[in-house]
Write a protein that holds these residues in place. Sequence first.
Motif, PDB file in Angstrom:
ATOM      1  N   GLN A 220      -7.688   4.259  -7.971  1.00 57.24           N
ATOM      2  CA  GLN A 220      -8.755   3.925  -7.018  1.00 57.24           C
ATOM      3  C   GLN A 220      -8.326   4.297  -5.604  1.00 57.24           C
ATOM      4  O   GLN A 220      -7.620   3.538  -4.945  1.00 57.24           O
ATOM      5  CB  GLN A 220      -9.085   2.440  -7.097  1.00 57.24           C
ATOM      6  CG  GLN A 220      -9.581   2.017  -8.456  1.00 57.24           C
ATOM      7  CD  GLN A 220      -9.742   0.508  -8.554  1.00 57.24           C
ATOM      8  OE1 GLN A 220      -9.802  -0.193  -7.559  1.00 57.24           O
ATOM      9  NE2 GLN A 220      -9.790   0.019  -9.777  1.00 57.24           N
ATOM     10  N   ASN A 221      -8.769   5.454  -5.158  1.00 52.59           N
ATOM     11  CA  ASN A 221      -8.432   5.920  -3.816  1.00 52.59           C
ATOM     12  C   ASN A 221      -9.276   5.146  -2.812  1.00 52.59           C
ATOM     13  O   ASN A 221     -10.496   5.276  -2.779  1.00 52.59           O
ATOM     14  CB  ASN A 221      -8.677   7.419  -3.695  1.00 52.59           C
ATOM     15  CG  ASN A 221      -8.210   7.980  -2.378  1.00 52.59           C
ATOM     16  OD1 ASN A 221      -7.713   7.262  -1.505  1.00 52.59           O
ATOM     17  ND2 ASN A 221      -8.355   9.281  -2.216  1.00 52.59           N
TER      18      ASN A 221
ATOM     19  N   GLU B 151      -2.731   3.983  -9.773  1.00 55.13           N
ATOM     20  CA  GLU B 151      -3.208   4.808  -8.663  1.00 55.13           C
ATOM     21  C   GLU B 151      -4.486   5.567  -9.034  1.00 55.13           C
ATOM     22  O   GLU B 151      -4.578   6.774  -8.890  1.00 55.13           O
ATOM     23  CB  GLU B 151      -2.104   5.759  -8.192  1.00 55.13           C
ATOM     24  CG  GLU B 151      -0.867   5.034  -7.734  1.00 55.13           C
ATOM     25  CD  GLU B 151       0.287   5.941  -7.409  1.00 55.13           C
ATOM     26  OE1 GLU B 151       0.058   7.038  -6.879  1.00 55.13           O
ATOM     27  OE2 GLU B 151       1.433   5.541  -7.691  1.00 55.13           O
TER      28      GLU B 151
ATOM     29  N   TYR C   8       0.812  -1.213   0.000  1.00 55.53           N
ATOM     30  CA  TYR C   8       0.000   0.000   0.000  1.00 55.53           C
ATOM     31  C   TYR C   8       0.842   1.258   0.000  1.00 55.53           C
ATOM     32  O   TYR C   8       1.995   1.265   0.421  1.00 55.53           O
ATOM     33  CB  TYR C   8      -0.916   0.026   1.239  1.00 55.53           C
ATOM     34  CG  TYR C   8      -1.895  -1.115   1.247  1.00 55.53           C
ATOM     35  CD1 TYR C   8      -3.069  -1.060   0.497  1.00 55.53           C
ATOM     36  CD2 TYR C   8      -1.634  -2.262   1.984  1.00 55.53           C
ATOM     37  CE1 TYR C   8      -3.954  -2.126   0.493  1.00 55.53           C
ATOM     38  CE2 TYR C   8      -2.521  -3.322   1.980  1.00 55.53           C
ATOM     39  CZ  TYR C   8      -3.672  -3.247   1.233  1.00 55.53           C
ATOM     40  OH  TYR C   8      -4.546  -4.303   1.221  1.00 55.53           O
TER      41      TYR C   8
ATOM     42  N   ASP D  93      -3.530  -1.796  -8.248  1.00 58.17           N
ATOM     43  CA  ASP D  93      -3.863  -0.535  -8.903  1.00 58.17           C
ATOM     44  C   ASP D  93      -2.585   0.260  -9.180  1.00 58.17           C
ATOM     45  O   ASP D  93      -2.344   1.298  -8.586  1.00 58.17           O
ATOM     46  CB  ASP D  93      -4.816   0.265  -8.004  1.00 58.17           C
ATOM     47  CG  ASP D  93      -5.252   1.592  -8.605  1.00 58.17           C
ATOM     48  OD1 ASP D  93      -5.154   1.765  -9.837  1.00 58.17           O
ATOM     49  OD2 ASP D  93      -5.678   2.466  -7.820  1.00 58.17           O
TER      50      ASP D  93
ATOM     51  N   GLN E  86      -4.926   9.902   0.518  1.00 58.41           N
ATOM     52  CA  GLN E  86      -5.070   8.903  -0.532  1.00 58.41           C
ATOM     53  C   GLN E  86      -4.508   7.588  -0.026  1.00 58.41           C
ATOM     54  O   GLN E  86      -3.523   7.577   0.723  1.00 58.41           O
ATOM     55  CB  GLN E  86      -4.309   9.319  -1.791  1.00 58.41           C
ATOM     56  CG  GLN E  86      -4.780  10.607  -2.404  1.00 58.41           C
ATOM     57  CD  GLN E  86      -3.857  11.057  -3.522  1.00 58.41           C
ATOM     58  OE1 GLN E  86      -2.642  10.982  -3.415  1.00 58.41           O
ATOM     59  NE2 GLN E  86      -4.447  11.544  -4.613  1.00 58.41           N
TER      60      GLN E  86
ATOM     61  N   PHE F  55      -3.695   3.736  -1.815  1.00 59.82           N
ATOM     62  CA  PHE F  55      -3.704   2.908  -3.019  1.00 59.82           C
ATOM     63  C   PHE F  55      -3.114   1.541  -2.731  1.00 59.82           C
ATOM     64  O   PHE F  55      -2.152   1.424  -1.971  1.00 59.82           O
ATOM     65  CB  PHE F  55      -2.889   3.573  -4.148  1.00 59.82           C
ATOM     66  CG  PHE F  55      -3.376   4.931  -4.530  1.00 59.82           C
ATOM     67  CD1 PHE F  55      -4.546   5.084  -5.261  1.00 59.82           C
ATOM     68  CD2 PHE F  55      -2.676   6.066  -4.158  1.00 59.82           C
ATOM     69  CE1 PHE F  55      -4.992   6.336  -5.614  1.00 59.82           C
ATOM     70  CE2 PHE F  55      -3.116   7.328  -4.504  1.00 59.82           C
ATOM     71  CZ  PHE F  55      -4.279   7.465  -5.233  1.00 59.82           C
TER      72      PHE F  55
END
Length: 156
Positions: free
Chosen positions: A119-120, A117, A96, A114, A107, A109
């Motif tokens: 999709q917060n 980056e 993460y 992802d 934020q 991620f």
Amino acid sequence: KLSLYEESAKVPLIVAWPGKIHEGKADSNHLVSLTDILPTMLDYANIQTGLSFTGESLKPLLEGKTNQWRNYTVVELADYQKDPSRKGRMVRTGLYKYNIYSTGEEQLFHVEKDPGETQNLVNDPSFEKVKIQCRRYLKQWAEATADSFAVEVLNL
């Protein structure tokens, strides 16, 4: 740094020392930082300074003599000259990345799932524990380095 995106914050570290460090070995599992360079050089040179450093010697990693290493690293967003209030910190763990800015924006991620980056996850209840742990890491960092940013922004 002027950006906390992975392409800017994740910089490859290449170390070569023929006969001392194994050739062709790649390690993407351990979180290292440029702050580790000076402690590493001093360690290999067998120089004791009595000073404390933010980073740690990479010698045990480079020589394959450790299984234990840090759980996170922190990247500081450089103050932007035109807007000195624009500051930020990134906490990077194995899976993460947690970012927080002087505006209070957060934020989170999952960098493996992802990589763009996009999709917060910071407001996703299923990632609340991850967010809390990243904040704890940032608090540890702030205490260890006298970084007032985390105290000011997160009110820690």
